[in-house]
Design a protein around this motif. Structure first.
Motif, PDB file in Angstrom:
ATOM      1  N   ASN B 171     -24.068  -1.137 -38.473  1.00 40.64           N
ATOM      2  CA  ASN B 171     -23.091  -1.845 -39.294  1.00 40.64           C
ATOM      3  C   ASN B 171     -23.256  -3.364 -39.170  1.00 40.64           C
ATOM      4  OD1 ASN B 171     -20.717  -3.060 -40.281  1.00 40.64           O
ATOM      5  ND2 ASN B 171     -19.735  -1.045 -40.186  1.00 40.64           N
ATOM      6  N   LEU B 172     -23.537  -3.989 -40.293  1.00 36.59           N
ATOM      7  CA  LEU B 172     -23.784  -5.429 -40.321  1.00 36.59           C
ATOM      8  C   LEU B 172     -22.546  -6.210 -39.892  1.00 36.59           C
ATOM      9  CD1 LEU B 172     -25.930  -7.483 -41.112  1.00 36.59           C
ATOM     10  CD2 LEU B 172     -25.028  -7.416 -43.433  1.00 36.59           C
ATOM     11  N   TYR B 173     -21.389  -5.820 -40.396  1.00 34.42           N
ATOM     12  CA  TYR B 173     -20.148  -6.529 -40.060  1.00 34.42           C
ATOM     13  C   TYR B 173     -19.858  -6.447 -38.564  1.00 34.42           C
ATOM     14  CZ  TYR B 173     -19.250  -6.589 -45.053  1.00 34.42           C
ATOM     15  OH  TYR B 173     -19.347  -6.799 -46.389  1.00 34.42           O
ATOM     16  N   LEU B 174     -20.018  -5.220 -38.058  1.00 33.02           N
ATOM     17  CA  LEU B 174     -19.738  -5.012 -36.649  1.00 33.02           C
ATOM     18  C   LEU B 174     -20.685  -5.848 -35.790  1.00 33.02           C
ATOM     19  CD1 LEU B 174     -17.755  -3.272 -35.045  1.00 33.02           C
ATOM     20  CD2 LEU B 174     -19.593  -1.634 -34.683  1.00 33.02           C
ATOM     21  N   ASN B 175     -21.951  -5.880 -36.197  1.00 37.04           N
ATOM     22  CA  ASN B 175     -22.934  -6.643 -35.437  1.00 37.04           C
ATOM     23  C   ASN B 175     -22.643  -8.133 -35.452  1.00 37.04           C
ATOM     24  OD1 ASN B 175     -24.934  -5.351 -33.968  1.00 37.04           O
ATOM     25  ND2 ASN B 175     -25.824  -4.524 -35.832  1.00 37.04           N
ATOM     26  N   THR B 176     -22.294  -8.656 -36.607  1.00 33.38           N
ATOM     27  CA  THR B 176     -22.002 -10.087 -36.656  1.00 33.38           C
ATOM     28  C   THR B 176     -20.722 -10.384 -35.879  1.00 33.38           C
ATOM     29  OG1 THR B 176     -20.986  -9.705 -38.797  1.00 33.38           O
ATOM     30  CG2 THR B 176     -23.178 -10.684 -38.808  1.00 33.38           C
ATOM     31  N   PHE B 177     -19.780  -9.439 -35.889  1.00 24.93           N
ATOM     32  CA  PHE B 177     -18.530  -9.670 -35.168  1.00 24.93           C
ATOM     33  C   PHE B 177     -18.759  -9.638 -33.662  1.00 24.93           C
ATOM     34  CE2 PHE B 177     -14.472  -7.943 -33.368  1.00 24.93           C
ATOM     35  CZ  PHE B 177     -13.701  -9.057 -33.619  1.00 24.93           C
ATOM     36  N   ILE B 178     -19.547  -8.671 -33.209  1.00 21.73           N
ATOM     37  CA  ILE B 178     -19.782  -8.561 -31.770  1.00 21.73           C
ATOM     38  C   ILE B 178     -20.804  -9.585 -31.308  1.00 21.73           C
ATOM     39  CG2 ILE B 178     -20.629  -7.026 -29.931  1.00 21.73           C
ATOM     40  CD1 ILE B 178     -19.393  -4.731 -31.529  1.00 21.73           C
ATOM     41  N   GLY B 179     -21.751  -9.920 -32.142  1.00 17.36           N
ATOM     42  CA  GLY B 179     -22.651 -11.015 -31.801  1.00 17.36           C
ATOM     43  C   GLY B 179     -24.107 -10.655 -31.650  1.00 17.36           C
ATOM     44  N   GLY B 180     -24.499  -9.478 -32.031  1.00 18.98           N
ATOM     45  CA  GLY B 180     -25.897  -9.101 -31.890  1.00 18.98           C
ATOM     46  C   GLY B 180     -26.763  -9.653 -33.000  1.00 18.98           C
ATOM     47  N   MET B 181     -27.025 -10.953 -32.935  1.00 19.42           N
ATOM     48  CA  MET B 181     -27.838 -11.594 -33.974  1.00 19.42           C
ATOM     49  C   MET B 181     -28.315 -12.944 -33.454  1.00 19.42           C
ATOM     50  SD  MET B 181     -24.778 -12.928 -36.438  1.00 19.42           S
ATOM     51  CE  MET B 181     -23.308 -13.589 -35.707  1.00 19.42           C
ATOM     52  N   GLY B 182     -29.196 -13.561 -34.219  1.00 17.84           N
ATOM     53  CA  GLY B 182     -29.672 -14.886 -33.830  1.00 17.84           C
ATOM     54  C   GLY B 182     -28.592 -15.927 -34.060  1.00 17.84           C
ATOM     55  N   GLY B 183     -28.647 -16.997 -33.266  1.00 17.03           N
ATOM     56  CA  GLY B 183     -27.637 -18.050 -33.469  1.00 17.03           C
ATOM     57  C   GLY B 183     -27.576 -18.942 -32.252  1.00 17.03           C
ATOM     58  N   CYS B 184     -26.592 -19.814 -32.217  1.00 16.75           N
ATOM     59  CA  CYS B 184     -26.434 -20.689 -31.062  1.00 16.75           C
ATOM     60  C   CYS B 184     -25.873 -19.894 -29.886  1.00 16.75           C
ATOM     61  CB  CYS B 184     -25.524 -21.856 -31.399  1.00 16.75           C
ATOM     62  SG  CYS B 184     -26.281 -22.959 -32.586  1.00 16.75           S
ATOM     63  N   LEU B 185     -26.066 -20.426 -28.710  1.00 15.35           N
ATOM     64  CA  LEU B 185     -25.776 -19.702 -27.476  1.00 15.35           C
ATOM     65  C   LEU B 185     -24.385 -19.088 -27.420  1.00 15.35           C
ATOM     66  CD1 LEU B 185     -26.826 -21.165 -24.049  1.00 15.35           C
ATOM     67  CD2 LEU B 185     -24.927 -19.597 -24.282  1.00 15.35           C
ATOM     68  N   GLY B 186     -23.382 -19.880 -27.721  1.00 19.96           N
ATOM     69  CA  GLY B 186     -22.024 -19.371 -27.539  1.00 19.96           C
ATOM     70  C   GLY B 186     -21.304 -19.050 -28.830  1.00 19.96           C
ATOM     71  N   GLU B 187     -22.035 -19.063 -29.919  1.00 22.29           N
ATOM     72  CA  GLU B 187     -21.356 -18.914 -31.206  1.00 22.29           C
ATOM     73  C   GLU B 187     -21.403 -17.521 -31.780  1.00 22.29           C
ATOM     74  OE1 GLU B 187     -22.093 -23.420 -33.013  1.00 22.29           O
ATOM     75  OE2 GLU B 187     -23.100 -21.720 -33.924  1.00 22.29           O
ATOM     76  N   THR B 188     -22.372 -16.728 -31.289  1.00 23.17           N
ATOM     77  CA  THR B 188     -22.643 -15.498 -32.036  1.00 23.17           C
ATOM     78  C   THR B 188     -21.543 -14.450 -31.939  1.00 23.17           C
ATOM     79  OG1 THR B 188     -23.920 -14.735 -30.155  1.00 23.17           O
ATOM     80  CG2 THR B 188     -25.145 -15.757 -31.950  1.00 23.17           C
ATOM     81  N   SER B 189     -20.859 -14.390 -30.789  1.00 24.97           N
ATOM     82  CA  SER B 189     -19.883 -13.309 -30.646  1.00 24.97           C
ATOM     83  C   SER B 189     -18.476 -13.760 -31.038  1.00 24.97           C
ATOM     84  CB  SER B 189     -19.864 -12.780 -29.215  1.00 24.97           C
ATOM     85  OG  SER B 189     -18.862 -11.796 -29.110  1.00 24.97           O
ATOM     86  N   ALA B 190     -18.101 -13.405 -32.260  1.00 28.20           N
ATOM     87  CA  ALA B 190     -16.749 -13.737 -32.706  1.00 28.20           C
ATOM     88  C   ALA B 190     -15.719 -13.035 -31.828  1.00 28.20           C
ATOM     89  CB  ALA B 190     -16.575 -13.334 -34.163  1.00 28.20           C
ATOM     90  N   LEU B 191     -16.057 -11.842 -31.392  1.00 26.76           N
ATOM     91  CA  LEU B 191     -15.141 -11.056 -30.562  1.00 26.76           C
ATOM     92  C   LEU B 191     -14.807 -11.771 -29.249  1.00 26.76           C
ATOM     93  CD1 LEU B 191     -13.685  -8.370 -29.834  1.00 26.76           C
ATOM     94  CD2 LEU B 191     -15.866  -7.585 -28.891  1.00 26.76           C
ATOM     95  N   ALA B 192     -15.874 -12.251 -28.568  1.00 26.97           N
ATOM     96  CA  ALA B 192     -15.657 -12.911 -27.282  1.00 26.97           C
ATOM     97  C   ALA B 192     -14.852 -14.195 -27.465  1.00 26.97           C
ATOM     98  CB  ALA B 192     -17.000 -13.221 -26.625  1.00 26.97           C
ATOM     99  N   LEU B 193     -15.124 -14.926 -28.543  1.00 30.18           N
ATOM    100  CA  LEU B 193     -14.398 -16.170 -28.793  1.00 30.18           C
ATOM    101  C   LEU B 193     -12.939 -15.882 -29.110  1.00 30.18           C
ATOM    102  CD1 LEU B 193     -17.201 -17.854 -30.874  1.00 30.18           C
ATOM    103  CD2 LEU B 193     -16.352 -18.660 -28.662  1.00 30.18           C
ATOM    104  N   LEU B 194     -12.723 -14.786 -29.817  1.00 33.36           N
ATOM    105  CA  LEU B 194     -11.363 -14.390 -30.167  1.00 33.36           C
ATOM    106  C   LEU B 194     -10.567 -14.046 -28.905  1.00 33.36           C
ATOM    107  CD1 LEU B 194      -9.683 -13.903 -32.715  1.00 33.36           C
ATOM    108  CD2 LEU B 194     -10.436 -11.528 -32.683  1.00 33.36           C
TER     109      LEU B 194
END
Lengths: 436, 310
Positions: B171-194
């Protein structure tokens, strides 16, 4: 009736538990009493006795023709030893009459009103003045003036301040618990003078016993008891009016502008004693507490008792005390000497340890805005400190400096321990001196 | 002789909370994102963050020495800047750039203004902006699962191909929300930031309306622009910016109303940059631009005074 609440405020540790169940004890009058001639907002009084005179308990010893003034009375019988400038708890030195107590308890003859329900408003106001009654919440505003608003303002509500929102203090609380009949009778007298229908006693909900007792005492009188959320400065006059009646007193105006008169519950008890028993205001219930006190108490002390007497009676631990405060921890005055006497406005005496004051070195303002959120008057304390640093006094006035009630909530909440209230006090003084 | 008592104006008691407590609260709230970063990017995430923190503290120490200020490198603010700077750069960026960016963050972002509390712009973002201007390739080279690739926002903006593994993983949405993708070090996981953001809201260090307005504005703008709103809010630095940078006390307005305007401005700018501008992302610049408006916003959002005649 609905409770509206007010915006802002803080909730410091209450520290009421140490004295809330301590019944009022009467402290023996000291050998020497020191009666300051400035016990009210206004001008100092002129003595009407001289050194060497014998005075009787309850006798008027100083008075003034000035509008904002009420007399003071001898609180013991004895001999006038000195009349001179002596340390005063609120600031500097003030002319003080020193009486040596002869322990005879000889009373002056006391005028009272036989049947207040048939007395005229003028008679009642004059006896309230004559007995030296001032607001006992701490501000010491002459009560007869408060109860006599200008004839063009219509008063439709009388609020009784039993909030006692200052942490540590329990003197109003104990008076309500122990003398509810006096409080209620006093309120009835005020109601009679003001001819109002709506009468509400506001008490913070951390004083469950006082709320119960007052509710019982008010049954069938039409006086309502309203529990208020425990939140400092709930007992501030303007906050109280907002919380109970949802009315905002306009900036720079008095509560009478919205048809309200506010008085303290302990003042009500004093009014009863003055009118019905003919007793002048001779003593005051003082809560003595703080971590440098081993036996916290509520003491009834005669006005003029040196605070050292009160402290000693409660197990004062001198080596642990960092600050001695007369009044509450939020608005009280720090004392540099224990020679100062109890005055009419004294409701508490705190011996605070270093740990309690929790002082830390001020740091840079991080602009968190906690002071803005805490301000009950919706001001921006953050700006006052910034502007005061550059002596921008006029700009401070543009930020409504004069509306500040100096409750101290901003300084209390500041994580950087910025001297916000201090900046405000200096700013106000500067602006006042510029106006002159 | 009697003991000398302490004087001073009321109030005579004060809250136990200090500036240091405020700072460490925010640092604590950033830990889930750091854990997520090290889960997705491995030990490298920890190394970069540690280098960044140490560089920030060292820079602050030197500046405070030179400026003859009290040394206060443990008040949490330099540590916080170090973490935030590490979070807004790619984890595989050269450590030299990490150090340079950290030095710029503290020296130019904070100390030239006089130190803690006096800076106008968010220091970590000043560092990032400097590195982005100096080494644009280094800061936009993202790797994930040992593969170089474009970020989700690149994909959406420029039609680049993303690494297919990400899409195939589920699931693309789930992956972007949890953070399994390329990006800056602390930005990828919306869940952790939330999670961290929720902690700050609970501790009353952050007004929930600020992140809500920023994220809400970008969400709405994505809908209007015909883009996928969920991919937009979960990708890039939006959650980090909304919860941890737009809420930075020093560089955001102090009035409640001002905070709302500030947040809305950021949301609008992010949307404009993403949909009309040249960058696929835009959170850092949006916050920096709005930082510049803070004094003006403060001036015009004074709260209505108690008893003020309407």
């Amino acid at each position: 009736m609905k409770f509206f609440g007010f915006k802002g405020g803080v909730h410091p540790p209450e520290n009421k538990i140490q004295t809330e169940n301590q019944a009022i004890e009467t402290l023996k009058a000291p050998k020497m009493v020191y009666i300051s001639l400035l016990q009210h907002i206004g001008v100092p009084l002129t003595p009407c006795v001289k050194v060497g005179d014998r005075v009787l308990k309850g006798q008027t010893i100083a008075d003034s023709e000035a509008f904002l003034s009420v007399p003071v009375h001898a609180t013991v019988s004895g001999t006038v030893k000195k009349i001179e400038n002596l340390p005063f708890p609120l600031m500097g030195n003030v002319q003080t009459i020193v009486i040596e107590n002869d322990d005879q308890e000889e009373w002056a003859s006391l005028r009272k009103v036989e049947n207040w329900k048939e007395a005229s408003k003028e008679d009642l106001l004059s006896i309230i003045r004559e007995k030296g009654i001032v607001g006992l919440g701490g501000a010491a505003f002459p009560t007869h003036i408060k109860l006599n608003p200008p004839s063009d303002t219509k008063i439709d509500a009388l609020l009784l301040n039993g909030a006692e929102c200052e942490p540590y203090l329990n003197s109003d609380n104990r008076v309500m618990i122990e003398e509810p009949e006096k409080v209620v009778e006093g309120i009835k007298i005020m109601k009679h003078i003001l001819k109002v229908e709506t009468v509400v006693i506001g008490i913070e909900d951390n004083k469950k016993e006082a709320i119960e007792v007052m509710k019982k005492a008010c049954e069938g009188t039409g006086i309502e008891v309203m529990p208020l959320k425990t939140m400092y400065p709930q007992g501030g006059e303007k906050s109280l009016i907002k919380a109970i009646l949802n009315k905002e007193v306009p900036s720079g105006k008095l509560p009478s502008a919205v048809g309200v008169v506010v008085n303290n519950t302990t003042t009500a008890a004093a009014i009863y004693d003055a009118v019905v028993n003919g007793l002048p205001l001779l003593d005051k219930v003082v809560t003595i507490t703080g971590k440098a006190i081993s036996e916290p108490k509520n003491l009834r002390a005669v006005i003029g008792t040196p605070i050292s007497d009160l402290l000693e009676n409660c197990g004062y631990k001198e080596e642990e005390a960092e600050k001695i405060v007369m009044g509450g921890p939020m608005m009280g005055m720090a004392q540099f000497t224990l020679e100062v006497p109890v005055i009419k406005g004294t409701s508490g005496l705190l011996a605070l340890t270093k740990e309690e004051t929790n002082y830390c070195k001020p740091k840079a303002c991080i602009g968190c805005g906690k002071c803005v959120d805490a301000c009950p008057m919706s001001l921006e304390p953050i700006m006052y400190a910034r502007l005061a640093a550059f002596s921008q006094w006029e700009e401070m006035a543009n930020y409504h400096l004069m509306d500040c009630i100096e409750c101290g909530s901003c300084s209390y909440i500041c994580p950087s321990n910025r001297p916000l209230t201090e900046a405000i006090k200096i700013g106000k003084a500067k602006l006042r001196s510029m106006k002159k | 002789m009697a003991k000398i008592l302490k004087m001073g104006p009321s109030p005579h008691i004060r809250t136990k909370e200090t500036v240091d407590d405020v700072m460490y609260d925010v640092i604590l709230a950033l830990l889930p994102a750091l854990l997520a970063g090290s889960y997705f990017f491995g030990i490298r995430a920890i190394i970069v963050t540690a280098v960044s923190i140490l560089s920030c503290m060292a820079t602050e120490y030197i500046c405070q020495k030179l400026m003859k200020q009290d040394i206060q490198i443990f008040d949490g603010s330099a540590i916080l800047t170090g973490i935030l700077y590490a979070f807004v750069i790619p984890p595989y960026m050269s450590l030299t750039y990490v150090v340079v960016g950290a030095i710029v963050s503290i020296a130019l972002g904070k100390m030239v203004f006089g130190g803690l509390g006096h800076n106008i712009f968010n220091p970590a973002l000043v560092g990032r902006a400097f590195v982005q201007a100096s080494w644009p390739v280094a800061i936009t080279t993202f790797m994930y699962d040992d593969m170089g690739g474009a970020t989700m926002l690149d994909v959406m903006k420029r039609g680049l191909s993303t690494d297919m593994a990400l899409i195939e993983k589920g699931n693309l949405y789930l992956n972007t929300f949890i953070g399994g993708m390329g990006g800056c070090l602390g930005e990828t996981s919306a869940l952790a930031l939330l999670l961290g953001g929720a902690y700050l809201i609970y501790k009353k260090q952050v007004d929930w309306k600020v992140p809500a307005i920023i994220i809400g504005t970008v969400f709405a703008a994505s809908l209007i622009a015909g883009a996928d709103p969920f991919l937009h809010i979960f990708s890039g630095g939006l959650f980090l910016g909304a919860f941890f940078m737009a809420t930075d006390m020093v560089t955001s307005p102090h009035t409640s109303k001002g905070k709302m305007i500030f947040a809305f401005g950021i949301g609008v700018l992010v949307s404009l940059i993403r949909f009309k501008g040249g960058y696929p992302e835009g959170v850092a610049y949006s916050i920096l631009i709005m930082n510049g408006f803070v004094p003006l916003i403060n001036r015009y959002t004074s709260p209505k005074k108690f008893g003020e005649v309407k």
